[in-house]
Design an enzyme around this catalytic site. Sequence first.
Site, PDB file in Angstrom:
ATOM      1  N   ASN A  22       0.666  36.848 -25.400  1.00  0.00           N
ATOM      2  CA  ASN A  22       2.007  36.862 -24.796  1.00  0.00           C
ATOM      3  C   ASN A  22       3.041  37.239 -25.847  1.00  0.00           C
ATOM      4  O   ASN A  22       2.694  37.515 -26.990  1.00  0.00           O
ATOM      5  CB  ASN A  22       2.321  35.504 -24.153  1.00  0.00           C
ATOM      6  CG  ASN A  22       2.284  34.389 -25.177  1.00  0.00           C
ATOM      7  OD1 ASN A  22       3.082  34.374 -26.112  1.00  0.00           O
ATOM      8  ND2 ASN A  22       1.323  33.473 -25.026  1.00  0.00           N
ATOM      9  N   ALA A  67       4.558  26.281 -29.282  1.00  0.00           N
ATOM     10  CA  ALA A  67       3.663  27.437 -29.096  1.00  0.00           C
ATOM     11  C   ALA A  67       3.576  27.833 -27.634  1.00  0.00           C
ATOM     12  O   ALA A  67       3.648  26.984 -26.737  1.00  0.00           O
ATOM     13  CB  ALA A  67       2.273  27.106 -29.623  1.00  0.00           C
ATOM     14  N   ASP A  92      -2.619  29.783 -21.031  1.00  0.00           N
ATOM     15  CA  ASP A  92      -3.127  28.765 -20.099  1.00  0.00           C
ATOM     16  C   ASP A  92      -4.615  28.969 -19.818  1.00  0.00           C
ATOM     17  O   ASP A  92      -5.328  28.034 -19.499  1.00  0.00           O
ATOM     18  CB  ASP A  92      -2.338  28.819 -18.788  1.00  0.00           C
ATOM     19  CG  ASP A  92      -0.946  28.228 -18.964  1.00  0.00           C
ATOM     20  OD1 ASP A  92      -0.835  27.254 -19.737  1.00  0.00           O
ATOM     21  OD2 ASP A  92       0.015  28.742 -18.364  1.00  0.00           O
ATOM     22  N   ASP A 110      -4.890  21.526 -22.297  1.00  0.00           N
ATOM     23  CA  ASP A 110      -3.476  21.443 -22.655  1.00  0.00           C
ATOM     24  C   ASP A 110      -3.333  20.558 -23.899  1.00  0.00           C
ATOM     25  O   ASP A 110      -3.565  19.348 -23.853  1.00  0.00           O
ATOM     26  CB  ASP A 110      -2.683  20.872 -21.470  1.00  0.00           C
ATOM     27  CG  ASP A 110      -1.205  21.060 -21.670  1.00  0.00           C
ATOM     28  OD1 ASP A 110      -0.665  20.542 -22.662  1.00  0.00           O
ATOM     29  OD2 ASP A 110      -0.584  21.755 -20.842  1.00  0.00           O
ATOM     30  N   ILE A 111      -2.930  21.185 -25.014  1.00  0.00           N
ATOM     31  CA  ILE A 111      -2.889  20.471 -26.305  1.00  0.00           C
ATOM     32  C   ILE A 111      -1.819  19.378 -26.281  1.00  0.00           C
ATOM     33  O   ILE A 111      -2.035  18.246 -26.714  1.00  0.00           O
ATOM     34  CB  ILE A 111      -2.610  21.470 -27.465  1.00  0.00           C
ATOM     35  CG1 ILE A 111      -3.596  22.638 -27.408  1.00  0.00           C
ATOM     36  CG2 ILE A 111      -2.698  20.766 -28.819  1.00  0.00           C
ATOM     37  CD1 ILE A 111      -3.240  23.805 -28.314  1.00  0.00           C
ATOM     38  N   PHE A 120       7.938  22.052 -25.175  1.00  0.00           N
ATOM     39  CA  PHE A 120       8.877  23.107 -24.799  1.00  0.00           C
ATOM     40  C   PHE A 120       8.541  23.549 -23.384  1.00  0.00           C
ATOM     41  O   PHE A 120       7.401  23.384 -22.929  1.00  0.00           O
ATOM     42  CB  PHE A 120       8.771  24.309 -25.745  1.00  0.00           C
ATOM     43  CG  PHE A 120       9.759  24.253 -26.881  1.00  0.00           C
ATOM     44  CD1 PHE A 120       9.550  23.409 -27.960  1.00  0.00           C
ATOM     45  CD2 PHE A 120      10.900  25.048 -26.871  1.00  0.00           C
ATOM     46  CE1 PHE A 120      10.456  23.355 -29.009  1.00  0.00           C
ATOM     47  CE2 PHE A 120      11.810  25.010 -27.906  1.00  0.00           C
ATOM     48  CZ  PHE A 120      11.594  24.161 -28.979  1.00  0.00           C
ATOM     49  N   LYS A 164       7.556  18.870 -16.008  1.00  0.00           N
ATOM     50  CA  LYS A 164       6.671  18.913 -17.190  1.00  0.00           C
ATOM     51  C   LYS A 164       6.864  17.671 -18.069  1.00  0.00           C
ATOM     52  O   LYS A 164       5.913  17.132 -18.614  1.00  0.00           O
ATOM     53  CB  LYS A 164       6.951  20.171 -18.020  1.00  0.00           C
ATOM     54  CG  LYS A 164       6.225  21.382 -17.510  1.00  0.00           C
ATOM     55  CD  LYS A 164       6.464  22.631 -18.313  1.00  0.00           C
ATOM     56  CE  LYS A 164       5.898  23.816 -17.538  1.00  0.00           C
ATOM     57  NZ  LYS A 164       6.497  25.088 -17.846  1.00  0.00           N
ATOM     58  N   LYS A 200       3.467  15.773 -18.386  1.00  0.00           N
ATOM     59  CA  LYS A 200       2.815  15.879 -19.693  1.00  0.00           C
ATOM     60  C   LYS A 200       3.126  14.681 -20.591  1.00  0.00           C
ATOM     61  O   LYS A 200       2.819  14.701 -21.793  1.00  0.00           O
ATOM     62  CB  LYS A 200       3.227  17.184 -20.381  1.00  0.00           C
ATOM     63  CG  LYS A 200       2.827  18.441 -19.591  1.00  0.00           C
ATOM     64  CD  LYS A 200       2.721  19.669 -20.474  1.00  0.00           C
ATOM     65  CE  LYS A 200       2.381  20.891 -19.647  1.00  0.00           C
ATOM     66  NZ  LYS A 200       1.836  21.995 -20.439  1.00  0.00           N
TER      67      LYS A 200
END
Length: 401
Positions: free
Chosen positions: A211, A275, A279, A305-306, A324, A338, A342
């Site tokens: 990306n 970062a 995905d 997902d880190i 982020f 999120k 998360k």
Amino acid sequence: MKNLSNKKILFIICGGISAYKSLETIRILKKNGAIIKTILTESAKEFVTPLSITSLSQGKVYYNLFSVENEAEMDHISLSRWADVILIAPATANTISKLAQGITNDLASTVVLASDKDIFLAPAMNVRMWEHLTTKLNLKKIEEFGYKTIGPEIGDMACGEYGEGKMSEPLKIAKEIDDYFLGKINNKKFKALITAGPTNEYIDPVRFITNKSSGKQGYELAKSLSKKGFDTTLISGPTNLKINDEINLIKVETADEMLIATQENLPVDVAIFSAAVADFKINKTFKNKIKKQDNFNLNLEKNLDILNYVSNHNSMRPKMVIGFAAETNEIVKNAEEKLNKKNCDWIISNDVSNKDIGFNSDYNEVTIHYKNKDLIREKLSYKKKSEISDEIVDRIIHQLK
Ligand code: PMT
């Protein structure tokens, strides 16, 4: 500003129209307890006089590399050793260029090269000079040496042009130096981890999915954390950016590698996930280069997902987990989903539908979405990613304490 008291600052003034601001900078530093010795370059003497500087700094002004009188009192090596920090303001294009090349043809450049102290520069020059590739490359180089820059700012210039290149205001410069000493005292005990840049997910040995992330936002955050005293680890996807040696840089390529590097560098006090992790990865990477064919389907599988992994870690969850959110629409709604999903303490959203901010720009405009705080969200207006980072780190320090 409580952290300047008795700090020894070697103040180098170069020859530029904004040299007049150095007088006010000396006044503020002095008022807050700093001890100042000054070096004037040859051309700086055209803009400010040694007498006015001595009167304000109440210290000696040095300007000649080959002065018997100066060398007898304090030679150039002792001068560089004497300082707790060196401040160069204004830092002209010429001085920046000399420092990048290691040229030592006057007292100022010799002292800097002979110094093992932290060095701050407040650049000031015409906008075209600032934007010239030579200046950009020189700056990149001195930042790799670990030199820290303050500004410059955007605005009207003495030459009548408008743009970036104005020297930062004296108060801002003094505040940066004050923050630096504050960080040295207070934040050394804090460990920070930050992820930055894109990831590459390989299809075959020569092709991958990636990306547009440049890593700039994450690298600036790492610099701010380190500048303010944090023991900083930066886990970076593929970028062209360089960073100084004080930061523990771990280079990775794929999301899986980023996850492993993150796991290996816990525990920390604060973890920031800037970062743009892919995905998905390719279900099974092809061992050999895929031959041209009419149709081709890729099988993708989800990357772990880190951020989610770290924020839900039982024993090693950092005190602060900051994610982020790169959004193009319904920014608040998506970012705050999120935040909860998360399990973050903060989510920092940016509107990446605007090409002047977010991906690959030197600028950003973000909103911090807080979890357990009276203030639900806070906007940090359009400015350089370095400045956004400083503001974010100030808030992190406040929260950690
Ligand atoms: O690198 P620059 O060019 O400077 O651009 C900066 C930026 C736009 C990339 C940055 O400001 C930004 O928004 N980073 C997050 C980009 C993103 O992928 O957001 P997301 O909404 O897809 O992911 C949300 C969060 O989960 C992010 O903190 C991300 O790092 C994290 N994540 C996502 C997927 C995954 N597998 N692991 C993760 O840790």
